[in-house]
Design a protein around this motif. Structure first.
Motif, PDB file in Angstrom:
ATOM      1  N   LYS A  22      -4.577  -0.359   6.741  1.00  0.00           N
ATOM      2  CA  LYS A  22      -5.135   0.832   7.402  1.00  0.00           C
ATOM      3  C   LYS A  22      -6.261   0.438   8.344  1.00  0.00           C
ATOM      4  O   LYS A  22      -6.369   0.935   9.470  1.00  0.00           O
ATOM      5  CB  LYS A  22      -5.651   1.820   6.360  1.00  0.00           C
ATOM      6  CG  LYS A  22      -6.206   3.102   6.959  1.00  0.00           C
ATOM      7  CD  LYS A  22      -6.664   4.063   5.870  1.00  0.00           C
ATOM      8  CE  LYS A  22      -7.221   5.356   6.473  1.00  0.00           C
ATOM      9  NZ  LYS A  22      -7.680   6.303   5.420  1.00  0.00           N
ATOM     10  N   GLU A  23      -7.101  -0.489   7.888  1.00  0.00           N
ATOM     11  CA  GLU A  23      -8.211  -0.946   8.720  1.00  0.00           C
ATOM     12  C   GLU A  23      -7.728  -1.719   9.943  1.00  0.00           C
ATOM     13  O   GLU A  23      -8.253  -1.571  11.044  1.00  0.00           O
ATOM     14  CB  GLU A  23      -9.153  -1.827   7.894  1.00  0.00           C
ATOM     15  CG  GLU A  23     -10.330  -2.390   8.662  1.00  0.00           C
ATOM     16  CD  GLU A  23     -11.204  -3.294   7.823  1.00  0.00           C
ATOM     17  OE1 GLU A  23     -12.095  -3.958   8.400  1.00  0.00           O
ATOM     18  OE2 GLU A  23     -11.006  -3.361   6.590  1.00  0.00           O
ATOM     19  N   LEU A  24      -6.702  -2.532   9.755  1.00  0.00           N
ATOM     20  CA  LEU A  24      -6.229  -3.410  10.823  1.00  0.00           C
ATOM     21  C   LEU A  24      -5.132  -2.784  11.680  1.00  0.00           C
ATOM     22  O   LEU A  24      -4.841  -3.271  12.770  1.00  0.00           O
ATOM     23  CB  LEU A  24      -5.708  -4.722  10.222  1.00  0.00           C
ATOM     24  CG  LEU A  24      -6.732  -5.566   9.457  1.00  0.00           C
ATOM     25  CD1 LEU A  24      -6.046  -6.742   8.773  1.00  0.00           C
ATOM     26  CD2 LEU A  24      -7.830  -6.062  10.388  1.00  0.00           C
ATOM     27  N   GLY A  25      -4.484  -1.749  11.162  1.00  0.00           N
ATOM     28  CA  GLY A  25      -3.396  -1.135  11.907  1.00  0.00           C
ATOM     29  C   GLY A  25      -2.137  -1.968  11.910  1.00  0.00           C
ATOM     30  O   GLY A  25      -1.425  -2.041  12.919  1.00  0.00           O
ATOM     31  N   CYS A  26      -1.833  -2.602  10.772  1.00  0.00           N
ATOM     32  CA  CYS A  26      -0.642  -3.460  10.708  1.00  0.00           C
ATOM     33  C   CYS A  26       0.264  -3.003   9.567  1.00  0.00           C
ATOM     34  O   CYS A  26       0.076  -1.935   8.985  1.00  0.00           O
ATOM     35  CB  CYS A  26      -1.044  -4.916  10.544  1.00  0.00           C
ATOM     36  SG  CYS A  26      -2.054  -5.262   9.091  1.00  0.00           S
ATOM     37  N   ASP A  27       1.242  -3.796   9.242  1.00  0.00           N
ATOM     38  CA  ASP A  27       2.256  -3.472   8.249  1.00  0.00           C
ATOM     39  C   ASP A  27       1.833  -4.005   6.884  1.00  0.00           C
ATOM     40  O   ASP A  27       1.027  -4.938   6.788  1.00  0.00           O
ATOM     41  CB  ASP A  27       3.589  -4.095   8.675  1.00  0.00           C
ATOM     42  CG  ASP A  27       4.782  -3.386   8.072  1.00  0.00           C
ATOM     43  OD1 ASP A  27       4.585  -2.569   7.154  1.00  0.00           O
ATOM     44  OD2 ASP A  27       5.908  -3.647   8.520  1.00  0.00           O
ATOM     45  N   PHE A  28       2.398  -3.432   5.820  1.00  0.00           N
ATOM     46  CA  PHE A  28       2.081  -3.866   4.461  1.00  0.00           C
ATOM     47  C   PHE A  28       3.328  -3.861   3.596  1.00  0.00           C
ATOM     48  O   PHE A  28       4.123  -2.921   3.625  1.00  0.00           O
ATOM     49  CB  PHE A  28       1.025  -2.947   3.839  1.00  0.00           C
ATOM     50  CG  PHE A  28       0.909  -3.087   2.338  1.00  0.00           C
ATOM     51  CD1 PHE A  28       0.520  -4.291   1.767  1.00  0.00           C
ATOM     52  CD2 PHE A  28       1.196  -2.010   1.501  1.00  0.00           C
ATOM     53  CE1 PHE A  28       0.414  -4.420   0.381  1.00  0.00           C
ATOM     54  CE2 PHE A  28       1.096  -2.129   0.119  1.00  0.00           C
ATOM     55  CZ  PHE A  28       0.701  -3.341  -0.442  1.00  0.00           C
ATOM     56  N   GLN A  29       3.490  -4.945   2.819  1.00  0.00           N
ATOM     57  CA  GLN A  29       4.535  -5.024   1.817  1.00  0.00           C
ATOM     58  C   GLN A  29       3.945  -5.591   0.533  1.00  0.00           C
ATOM     59  O   GLN A  29       3.262  -6.624   0.553  1.00  0.00           O
ATOM     60  CB  GLN A  29       5.683  -5.921   2.284  1.00  0.00           C
ATOM     61  CG  GLN A  29       6.561  -5.306   3.355  1.00  0.00           C
ATOM     62  CD  GLN A  29       7.356  -4.145   2.829  1.00  0.00           C
ATOM     63  OE1 GLN A  29       8.223  -4.289   1.967  1.00  0.00           O
ATOM     64  NE2 GLN A  29       7.073  -2.951   3.344  1.00  0.00           N
ATOM     65  N   LYS A  30       4.208  -4.905  -0.566  1.00  0.00           N
ATOM     66  CA  LYS A  30       3.723  -5.413  -1.848  1.00  0.00           C
ATOM     67  C   LYS A  30       4.488  -6.679  -2.198  1.00  0.00           C
ATOM     68  O   LYS A  30       5.724  -6.726  -2.084  1.00  0.00           O
ATOM     69  CB  LYS A  30       3.900  -4.374  -2.945  1.00  0.00           C
ATOM     70  CG  LYS A  30       3.317  -4.815  -4.284  1.00  0.00           C
ATOM     71  CD  LYS A  30       3.403  -3.721  -5.333  1.00  0.00           C
ATOM     72  CE  LYS A  30       2.806  -4.218  -6.646  1.00  0.00           C
ATOM     73  NZ  LYS A  30       2.851  -3.173  -7.690  1.00  0.00           N
ATOM     74  N   CYS A  31       3.767  -7.703  -2.641  1.00  0.00           N
ATOM     75  CA  CYS A  31       4.413  -8.998  -2.895  1.00  0.00           C
ATOM     76  C   CYS A  31       3.598  -9.809  -3.893  1.00  0.00           C
ATOM     77  O   CYS A  31       2.402 -10.017  -3.697  1.00  0.00           O
ATOM     78  CB  CYS A  31       4.557  -9.772  -1.578  1.00  0.00           C
ATOM     79  SG  CYS A  31       5.356 -11.383  -1.758  1.00  0.00           S
ATOM     80  N   ASP A  32       4.241 -10.240  -4.953  1.00  0.00           N
ATOM     81  CA  ASP A  32       3.653 -11.215  -5.876  1.00  0.00           C
ATOM     82  C   ASP A  32       4.125 -12.579  -5.401  1.00  0.00           C
ATOM     83  O   ASP A  32       5.270 -12.967  -5.628  1.00  0.00           O
ATOM     84  CB  ASP A  32       4.117 -10.939  -7.308  1.00  0.00           C
ATOM     85  CG  ASP A  32       3.527 -11.932  -8.312  1.00  0.00           C
ATOM     86  OD1 ASP A  32       2.949 -12.955  -7.892  1.00  0.00           O
ATOM     87  OD2 ASP A  32       3.663 -11.681  -9.524  1.00  0.00           O
ATOM     88  N   VAL A  33       3.238 -13.304  -4.731  1.00  0.00           N
ATOM     89  CA  VAL A  33       3.644 -14.545  -4.069  1.00  0.00           C
ATOM     90  C   VAL A  33       4.032 -15.647  -5.042  1.00  0.00           C
ATOM     91  O   VAL A  33       4.611 -16.662  -4.637  1.00  0.00           O
ATOM     92  CB  VAL A  33       2.532 -15.058  -3.124  1.00  0.00           C
ATOM     93  CG1 VAL A  33       2.325 -14.098  -1.963  1.00  0.00           C
ATOM     94  CG2 VAL A  33       1.230 -15.308  -3.886  1.00  0.00           C
ATOM     95  N   SER A  34       3.739 -15.468  -6.317  1.00  0.00           N
ATOM     96  CA  SER A  34       4.110 -16.488  -7.299  1.00  0.00           C
ATOM     97  C   SER A  34       5.563 -16.364  -7.748  1.00  0.00           C
ATOM     98  O   SER A  34       6.045 -17.186  -8.519  1.00  0.00           O
ATOM     99  CB  SER A  34       3.185 -16.408  -8.524  1.00  0.00           C
ATOM    100  OG  SER A  34       3.401 -15.212  -9.252  1.00  0.00           O
TER     101      SER A  34
END
Length: 225
Positions: A22-34
């Motif tokens: 929201k602050e950056l104005g970009c996309d978001f995807q939930k991800c557990d990188v492990s």
């Protein structure tokens, strides 16, 4: 974002990920990188929505309060290596084949630490994880040089941020920025900011750096000198 990139923030927690995007104005995807399955789902989303992948910034990391190594539990050891090392392994193994098919090269940047070169007392397991990733990136730079896929490391001073981060508070560091910076060992006398890090990453991912691979770029205010 300022350089015209389309950015996806892959974050484990919905709250912090949503706030950042929201602050950056970009996309978001939930991800557990492990977890490999989460990387595969992220790649499917990227391919469906954007049709290509140009750059990957591996920025996830975890630590613990400074302590004697014999006091670090096996569970904590496993967590540190799952987030700091295995996540990087998954990113390469899932994303490199896709990037190779594109045939356009592209760039991986791992956010590491000066602790990989100059270990921090009381953080042996974390130091080891950072060193492992640093050498893995150099090895991958050799392995995929003919594919024009580049792998570089950005080595940070401890606890980056324009304000004290959540991890700083977790580690018991001062919450006042001036108090925190007054105790830093960097010759430049201040902490590393997100913009310092972003500028280094933008350069390493840019066309100006297409012949640069396998390097460790300290963003440390002369800490390692």
């Amino acid at each position: 974002m300022e350089e015209g990139a389309q950015v996806i923030v892959a974050e484990f927690k919905n709250e912090s990920g949503s706030a950042a995007t929201k602050e950056l104005g970009c996309d978001f995807q939930k991800c557990d990188v492990s977890k490999r399955s989460n990387w595969e789902a992220l790649l499917e989303y990227v391919d469906t929505r954007y049709g290509k992948l140009d750059s990957v910034i591996n920025n996830a990391g975890t630590s613990y309060r400074n302590k004697a190594t014999i006091e670090v539990t096996e569970n904590k050891f496993d967590l540190v290596f799952a987030v700091n090392v295995k996540a990087i392994y998954h990113s390469y193994n899932v994303l490199v084949p896709y990037i190779k098919k594109q045939g356009t090269g592209e760039s991986f940047v791992t956010i590491g630490s000066v602790a990989a070169v100059n270990p921090t007392l009381g953080l042996t397991v974390v130091n080891a994880s950072k060193a492992a990733v640093m050498l893995a990136s150099k090895s991958l730079a050799l392995e995929y040089a003919t594919d024009q896929i580049r792998f570089n490391n950005v080595l940070l001073t401890f606890a980056p941020g324009t304000v004290v981060t959540r991890q700083n508070r977790f580690l018991g560091l001062p919450e006042d920025r001036k108090e925190f910076e007054s105790n830093l060992p960097q010759p430049m006398g201040r902490g590393c900011t997100p913009r310092d890090i972003a500028n280094a990453c933008c350069y390493l991912c840019s066309d100006e750096a297409v012949f640069i691979t396998g390097i460790n770029l300290p963003v440390d205010g002369a800490r390692l000198i």
